[in-house]
Design an enzyme around this catalytic site. Structure first.
Site, PDB file in Angstrom:
ATOM      1  N   ARG A   1      10.937  19.646  -9.451  1.00  0.00           N
ATOM      2  CA  ARG A   1      12.236  20.381  -8.960  1.00  0.00           C
ATOM      3  C   ARG A   1      13.075  19.391  -7.917  1.00  0.00           C
ATOM      4  O   ARG A   1      13.795  19.831  -7.059  1.00  0.00           O
ATOM      5  CB  ARG A   1      12.039  21.645  -8.454  1.00  0.00           C
TER       6      ARG A   1
ATOM      7  N   ARG B   1      18.360  22.600  -5.470  1.00  0.00           N
ATOM      8  CA  ARG B   1      19.129  23.031  -4.373  1.00  0.00           C
ATOM      9  C   ARG B   1      18.772  22.802  -2.944  1.00  0.00           C
ATOM     10  O   ARG B   1      19.665  23.036  -1.890  1.00  0.00           O
ATOM     11  CB  ARG B   1      18.703  24.732  -4.342  1.00  0.00           C
TER      12      ARG B   1
ATOM     13  N   ARG C   1      27.380  21.857  -7.819  1.00  0.00           N
ATOM     14  CA  ARG C   1      27.060  23.092  -8.435  1.00  0.00           C
ATOM     15  C   ARG C   1      28.182  24.126  -7.824  1.00  0.00           C
ATOM     16  O   ARG C   1      28.934  24.892  -8.649  1.00  0.00           O
ATOM     17  CB  ARG C   1      25.850  23.777  -7.719  1.00  0.00           C
TER      18      ARG C   1
ATOM     19  N   ASP D   1      16.349  23.012 -18.217  1.00  0.00           N
ATOM     20  CA  ASP D   1      15.675  24.122 -17.887  1.00  0.00           C
ATOM     21  C   ASP D   1      14.709  24.331 -19.040  1.00  0.00           C
ATOM     22  O   ASP D   1      14.952  23.851 -20.136  1.00  0.00           O
ATOM     23  CB  ASP D   1      16.295  25.153 -17.726  1.00  0.00           C
TER      24      ASP D   1
ATOM     25  N   TYR E   1       9.097  34.867 -20.537  1.00  0.00           N
ATOM     26  CA  TYR E   1      10.545  35.113 -20.183  1.00  0.00           C
ATOM     27  C   TYR E   1      11.076  35.710 -21.514  1.00  0.00           C
ATOM     28  O   TYR E   1      11.837  36.580 -21.285  1.00  0.00           O
ATOM     29  CB  TYR E   1      11.124  33.758 -19.988  1.00  0.00           C
TER      30      TYR E   1
HETATM   31  O1  1CP Z   1      14.301  18.814 -10.887  1.00  0.00           O
HETATM   32  C1  1CP Z   1      13.631  19.080 -11.641  1.00  0.00           C
HETATM   33  O2  1CP Z   1      12.465  19.215 -11.903  1.00  0.00           O
HETATM   34  C2  1CP Z   1      14.234  19.177 -13.129  1.00  0.00           C
HETATM   35  C3  1CP Z   1      15.058  20.339 -13.280  1.00  0.00           C
HETATM   36  C4  1CP Z   1      14.278  21.724 -13.745  1.00  0.00           C
HETATM   37  C5  1CP Z   1      13.001  22.173 -14.275  1.00  0.00           C
HETATM   38  C6  1CP Z   1      11.902  20.923 -14.265  1.00  0.00           C
HETATM   39  C7  1CP Z   1      14.739  23.053 -13.449  1.00  0.00           C
HETATM   40  C8  1CP Z   1      16.218  23.204 -13.114  1.00  0.00           C
HETATM   41  N1  1CP Z   1      14.040  23.998 -14.044  1.00  0.00           N
HETATM   42  C9  1CP Z   1      12.887  23.317 -14.306  1.00  0.00           C
HETATM   43  C10 1CP Z   1      11.679  24.170 -14.760  1.00  0.00           C
HETATM   44  C11 1CP Z   1      11.546  25.530 -14.873  1.00  0.00           C
HETATM   45  N2  1CP Z   1      12.329  26.444 -15.157  1.00  0.00           N
HETATM   46  C12 1CP Z   1      10.330  26.308 -14.811  1.00  0.00           C
HETATM   47  C13 1CP Z   1       9.005  25.404 -14.762  1.00  0.00           C
HETATM   48  C14 1CP Z   1       8.682  25.045 -13.239  1.00  0.00           C
HETATM   49  C15 1CP Z   1       8.379  25.986 -12.366  1.00  0.00           C
HETATM   50  O3  1CP Z   1       7.400  26.624 -12.436  1.00  0.00           O
HETATM   51  O4  1CP Z   1       9.063  25.863 -11.206  1.00  0.00           O
HETATM   52  C16 1CP Z   1      10.468  27.595 -14.941  1.00  0.00           C
HETATM   53  C17 1CP Z   1       9.612  28.752 -14.721  1.00  0.00           C
HETATM   54  C18 1CP Z   1      12.059  27.808 -14.826  1.00  0.00           C
HETATM   55  C19 1CP Z   1      12.805  29.187 -15.277  1.00  0.00           C
HETATM   56  C20 1CP Z   1      13.789  29.048 -14.227  1.00  0.00           C
HETATM   57  N3  1CP Z   1      15.165  28.616 -14.202  1.00  0.00           N
HETATM   58  C21 1CP Z   1      13.794  29.887 -13.013  1.00  0.00           C
HETATM   59  C22 1CP Z   1      12.704  30.767 -12.571  1.00  0.00           C
HETATM   60  C23 1CP Z   1      12.993  32.169 -12.694  1.00  0.00           C
HETATM   61  C24 1CP Z   1      11.732  32.970 -12.420  1.00  0.00           C
HETATM   62  O5  1CP Z   1      12.281  34.415 -12.075  1.00  0.00           O
HETATM   63  O6  1CP Z   1      10.590  33.177 -12.638  1.00  0.00           O
HETATM   64  C25 1CP Z   1      15.138  29.562 -12.275  1.00  0.00           C
HETATM   65  C26 1CP Z   1      15.515  30.371 -11.124  1.00  0.00           C
HETATM   66  C27 1CP Z   1      15.843  28.824 -13.253  1.00  0.00           C
HETATM   67  C28 1CP Z   1      17.120  28.009 -12.618  1.00  0.00           C
HETATM   68  C29 1CP Z   1      16.943  26.652 -12.249  1.00  0.00           C
HETATM   69  N4  1CP Z   1      16.606  25.705 -13.048  1.00  0.00           N
HETATM   70  C30 1CP Z   1      16.528  24.314 -12.577  1.00  0.00           C
HETATM   71  C31 1CP Z   1      17.317  24.804 -11.262  1.00  0.00           C
HETATM   72  C32 1CP Z   1      17.746  23.565 -10.082  1.00  0.00           C
HETATM   73  C33 1CP Z   1      17.469  26.059 -11.167  1.00  0.00           C
HETATM   74  C34 1CP Z   1      17.950  26.827 -10.078  1.00  0.00           C
HETATM   75  C35 1CP Z   1      19.619  26.878 -10.377  1.00  0.00           C
HETATM   76  C36 1CP Z   1      20.591  26.940  -9.088  1.00  0.00           C
HETATM   77  O7  1CP Z   1      20.489  28.167  -8.676  1.00  0.00           O
HETATM   78  O8  1CP Z   1      21.271  26.094  -8.876  1.00  0.00           O
END
Ligand code: 1CP
Length: 347
Positions: A28, A32, A41, A78, A154
Site C-alpha cells: 500500500r 493515503r 484524489r 485494486d 467481498y
Molecule cells: O500501493 C499499493 O499497494 C497498490 C494499490 C493497492 C493494493 C495492492 C490498493 C489501492 N489496494 C490494494 C489491495 C487490496 N484492496 C487488498 C489487499 C491488501 C490488503 O489486505 O490491504 C484489499 C483487501 C483491498 C480491498 C480494498 N480496497 C479495501 C479494504 C476494504 C475492506 O473493508 O476490507 C479498500 C478500502 C480499498 C480501496 C483502496 N484500494 C487502494 C487504495 C489506495 C484504496 C483507498 C482509496 C482511498 O480512499 O483513497
C-alpha cells in the site's frame, strides 16, 4: 511490453539471489499517507476514477518511487477489479469502503452472474504499459491480484467484513457453489495477471488478506488449491513471471502454503516470529516482510529494534524488506524515511 534489461535487486532477490542490503517496498505504498496522493484524489474525485484512468494510475504508482526510491513499484489498482470483470458493480461509499452488487448470497446468485464487458480491465493494462515505459530501470515492476478466497469474501458479502462469516458459511453450506465461484475467479485471475505481465510487470503478488480465518481443511481447499491453480496456469503461459504469495494470517500453515502452491516467494505478516519463518520455510526460498505497520507509526527505538530483529532473522536467506500488512494512512513520512535509512544502513 518488455522493459530494458538492467540489474533489478528486488527481482533478483525474488528469484533467489540474496543481496547484502535487502531490497524494499511497502504494501500500500501508493496511497493515503502521501500528501501528493491526497491532492490528486481531491482533484480527480475518488479512488476508482483514478484506478481506471491510466494517467492517474501511472502518476500514483510513481509517487512513492520519486519520494523514497523504493526498489519495487506496485501498480496502483485494486483487488476488486476482478469482481467487476466477473460482472458485479463496484463503487466506494465515502468513509465506509467498497460495495459490490449484487452480493452473491447463494448458489443461484453465483450462477446468475454474467461477465462484464470484455474490455473492463483494459484501463489496467493501459496503465501497466504506461508505467513500464517510464519506470527507472533498476526498479522492479509489481502487478497483483487478490487470491480467490479473499476476492470471494467481498463478492459474497457485497462489502468488506471483519469475520468473513457469509463466505465461510457458504463454503460449508454449499461447497459446490463455492467451488464454482472460486473456479471462475481462478480463471479470470490467470488471464488478468498474464495480461499484466504481457503489458510490462515482472512479478506479481497474490494477496490473500483473509486467509487467516479458515480452519486447516478449509485453508487447504480455498487457499492452497486455488493459489496453486493460479500458479500452474501462469507458469504454463508466462514462464518468466515471478510470483509472490501472501496468505495473511496463515501462521504455521505458511509452510504448507509455501511448499504446495508453487509460488516463488512468500510474504510473511507481522504476527509471525521472523526467526521461526526463517527456520520453517524451505531452504533458499525468498521471504518478504514483516514489520508491524504500527511499529512504523511508533517510530524511534521501537522501530529501530523491530527492523534490526527482522534483518538479523532473515540474514541467511533472500529477503525483501516489507511490512507485515499495508502501510496505514496516519503513518508519518519521517518514519518511512527513518525505516529506509535503517534498512539501507545509512544512519
Ligand atoms: O500501493 C499499493 O499497494 C497498490 C494499490 C493497492 C493494493 C495492492 C490498493 C489501492 N489496494 C490494494 C489491495 C487490496 N484492496 C487488498 C489487499 C491488501 C490488503 O489486505 O490491504 C484489499 C483487501 C483491498 C480491498 C480494498 N480496497 C479495501 C479494504 C476494504 C475492506 O473493508 O476490507 C479498500 C478500502 C480499498 C480501496 C483502496 N484500494 C487502494 C487504495 C489506495 C484504496 C483507498 C482509496 C482511498 O480512499 O483513497
Amino acid at each position: 511490453m518488455r522493459r530494458s534489461p538492467a540489474h533489478r535487486p528486488l527481482l533478483a532477490t525474488l528469484k533467489g539471489e540474496r543481496q547484502s542490503i535487502p531490497p524494499m517496498w511497502l504494501m500500500r505504498q501508493a496511497g493515503r499517507y502521501l500528501p501528493e496522493y491526497r491532492a490528486l484524489r481531491a482533484e480527480k474525485g475518488g479512488f476508482l476514477a483514478m484506478a481506471l484512468d491510466p494517467e492517474s494510475a501511472c502518476e500514483i504508482t510513481l509517487q512513492p518511487i520519486r519520494r523514497f526510491g523504493f526498489d519495487g513499484a506496485i501498480l496502483f489498482s485494486d483487488i476488486l477489479t476482478v469482481p467487476m470483470a466477473l460482472g458485479q458493480d463496484l463503487w466506494f461509499e465515502t468513509g465506509e469502503g467498497p460495495r459490490l452488487a449484487p452480493p452473491l448470497a447463494d448458489g443461484a446468485a453465483i450462477d446468475a452472474l454474467t461477465p462484464g464487458a470484455p474490455d473492463t480491465l483494459d484501463p489496467v493494462y493501459a496503465a501497466v504499459e504506461k508505467i513500464a515505459g517510464v519506470l527507472p530501470p533498476e526498479v522492479t515492476f509489481l502487478g497483483f491480484a487478490g487470491s480467490p478466497w479473499t476476492v470471494a469474501t467481498y463478492m459474497i458479502a457485497g462489502q468488506g467484513s471483519r469475520t468473513q462469516e457469509a463466505a465461510r458459511r457458504l463454503a460449508y453450506g454449499d461447497a459446490a457453489a463455492m467451488q464454482r465461484l472460486i473456479d471462475r475467479i481462478v480463471a479470470t485471475t490467470i488471464e488478468y495477471l498474464a495480461r499484466q505481465h504481457e503489458s510490462g510487470v515482472e512479478a506479481v503478488q497474490l494477496f490473500d488478506s483473509w486467509a487467516g480465518t479458515l480452519s486447516p481443511e478449509q485453508f487447504e481447499r480455498w487457499v492452497i488449491a486455488p493459489n496453486a491453480a493460479i500458479v500452474a496456469g501462469l507458469r504454463a503461459r508466462c514462464p518468466e513471471l515471478v510470483i509472490i504469495g501472501f496468505p495473511k494470517g496463515a501462521g504455521a500453515k505458511l509452510v504448507d502454503y509455501a511448499t504446495q502452491t508453487g509460488v516463488d516467494a512468500v510474504g510473511v505478516d507481522e504476527t509471525v516470529a521472523p526467526e521461526w519463518a526463517a527456520r520453517a520455510l524451505p531452504a533458499g526460498m525468498p521471504v518478504q516482510g514483516n514489520l508491524d505497520p504500527l511499529a512504523l507509526i511508533a517510530g524511534g527505538d521501537t522501530l529501530a529494534r523491530a527492523v534490526d530483529r527482522i534483518l538479523a532473522a532473515f540474514a541467511d536467506r533472500p529477503h525483501v524488506f516489507n511490512l507485515g500488512h499495508g502501510i496505514l494512512p496516519d503513518t508519518p513520512i519521517a518514519h518511512v524515511e527513518a525505516l529506509i535509512d535503517r534498512v539501507r544502513g545509512t544512519r
